[in-house]
Design a protein around this motif. Structure first.
Motif, PDB file in Angstrom:
ATOM      1  N   VAL A  12       0.855  -1.191   0.000  1.00  0.00           N
ATOM      2  CA  VAL A  12       0.000   0.000   0.000  1.00  0.00           C
ATOM      3  C   VAL A  12       0.890   1.239   0.000  1.00  0.00           C
ATOM      4  N   ALA A  13       0.503   2.251  -0.775  1.00  0.00           N
ATOM      5  CA  ALA A  13       1.205   3.535  -0.752  1.00  0.00           C
ATOM      6  C   ALA A  13       0.338   4.563  -0.034  1.00  0.00           C
ATOM      7  N   LEU A  40       2.129  -7.147   5.147  1.00  0.00           N
ATOM      8  CA  LEU A  40       1.949  -6.000   4.260  1.00  0.00           C
ATOM      9  C   LEU A  40       3.188  -5.093   4.245  1.00  0.00           C
ATOM     10  N   THR A  41       3.419  -4.476   3.101  1.00  0.00           N
ATOM     11  CA  THR A  41       4.442  -3.433   2.982  1.00  0.00           C
ATOM     12  C   THR A  41       3.745  -2.090   2.786  1.00  0.00           C
ATOM     13  N   SER A 101       7.932   0.731  -6.147  1.00  0.00           N
ATOM     14  CA  SER A 101       6.949  -0.066  -5.420  1.00  0.00           C
ATOM     15  C   SER A 101       6.089  -0.865  -6.386  1.00  0.00           C
ATOM     16  N   ASP A 102       5.302  -1.732  -5.831  1.00  0.00           N
ATOM     17  CA  ASP A 102       4.336  -2.519  -6.608  1.00  0.00           C
ATOM     18  C   ASP A 102       3.045  -2.557  -5.796  1.00  0.00           C
ATOM     19  N   HIS A 132      -3.727   2.232 -10.670  1.00  0.00           N
ATOM     20  CA  HIS A 132      -3.982   1.853  -9.281  1.00  0.00           C
ATOM     21  C   HIS A 132      -5.257   2.512  -8.760  1.00  0.00           C
ATOM     22  N   PRO A 133      -5.967   1.829  -7.865  1.00  0.00           N
ATOM     23  CA  PRO A 133      -7.067   2.515  -7.173  1.00  0.00           C
ATOM     24  C   PRO A 133      -6.491   3.555  -6.205  1.00  0.00           C
ATOM     25  N   VAL A 134      -6.930   4.789  -6.369  1.00  0.00           N
ATOM     26  CA  VAL A 134      -6.462   5.894  -5.520  1.00  0.00           C
ATOM     27  C   VAL A 134      -7.647   6.402  -4.716  1.00  0.00           C
ATOM     28  N   LEU A 135      -7.557   6.328  -3.411  1.00  0.00           N
ATOM     29  CA  LEU A 135      -8.602   6.842  -2.534  1.00  0.00           C
ATOM     30  C   LEU A 135      -8.134   8.160  -1.926  1.00  0.00           C
TER      31      LEU A 135
END
Ligand SMILES: [Zn+2]
Length: 227
Positions: A12-13, A40-41, A101-102, A132-135
């Motif tokens: 997760v970013a 998780l990273t 990142s991935d 990517h899904p961006v919230l």
């Protein structure tokens, strides 16, 4: 409300313009993601506050929120309140985060935020993380700019208590602000909870998401077993 479940989340970013934005905007959600997925990273980028006490506070807060997850935090030292003057550096930093990142999910300020630093980051992020899904999270503050949130992460009373404890203990430099208190943060979380029929919630905005309704449904237990 019946939720849509995400697929596997392994990386997760999280992005913030200032140290404390991430914790205020999506701290409880990040905490839930990490607690459910010990492997998780978390790739975190904050644009301002580097080499200051605020960066130390951010390290402490993300460690507390992310628990067993592997956290990689970068805090830049762009000037607070003047990030738009450093557009290229900000965009390059977000692109660098993507390239290193991935990630499966991105959390960033929403693009309608009235604070110029939040808004710029909210505008840049979806242009970089195009696959990517961006919230977009909301940051409670003096400006009357709360968005019409359309996605919610429901929270229990214990979840919001844990978030408030992190905000209270990890950011002593912010305690003097008249809006930085338990009652304000709890009040917004309760309002978002009302809107999704939960005790509390964090709300999000997104420009676009894609669905995959062709795959078999996966329960939370199944997801945990497969990891
Ligand atoms: Zn901020």
């Amino acid at each position: 409300m019946n939720p849509l479940h995400p697929g596997l989340l392994q990386e997760v970013a999280v992005l913030g313009a200032h140290c404390d934005d991430i914790a205020i905007g999506c701290g409880a959600t990040l905490q839930l993601i990490c607690r459910a997925r010990p492997g998780l990273t978390v790739r975190a980028l904050v644009l301002t506050g580097g080499s200051s006490v605020r960066a130390d506070e951010e390290h402490a807060a993300l460690s507390a929120l992310c628990g067993p997850a592997s956290v990689h935090l970068t805090v830049l030292d762009l000037p607070d309140g003047r990030v738009p003057e450093h557009f290229a550096e900000a965009k390059d930093a977000v692109a660098g985060l993507r390239d290193d990142s991935d990630v499966d999910l991105v959390l960033a300020p929403h693009a309608g935020d009235a604070h110029q630093d939040h808004r710029l980051l909210g505008e840049i992020t979806p242009t970089i993380f195009r696959d990517h899904p961006v919230l977009g999270y909301e940051v409670l503050k003096w400006e009357s700019d709360l968005p019409r949130t359309t996605l919610y992460q429901p929270l229990s009373a214990a979840d919001i208590d844990d978030k408030l404890q992190v905000l209270r203990t990890c950011y002593p430099s912010q305690a003097g602000h008249d809006w930085f208190d338990d009652e304000a943060f709890r009040g917004l979380a309760r309002l978002r909870g009302v809107q999704c029929r939960a005790p509390y919630a964090e709300g999000f905005v997104t420009d676009k998401l894609t669905l995959d309704l062709s795959s078999p449904s996966r329960g939370r237990d199944q997801e945990g077993e497969s990891r």
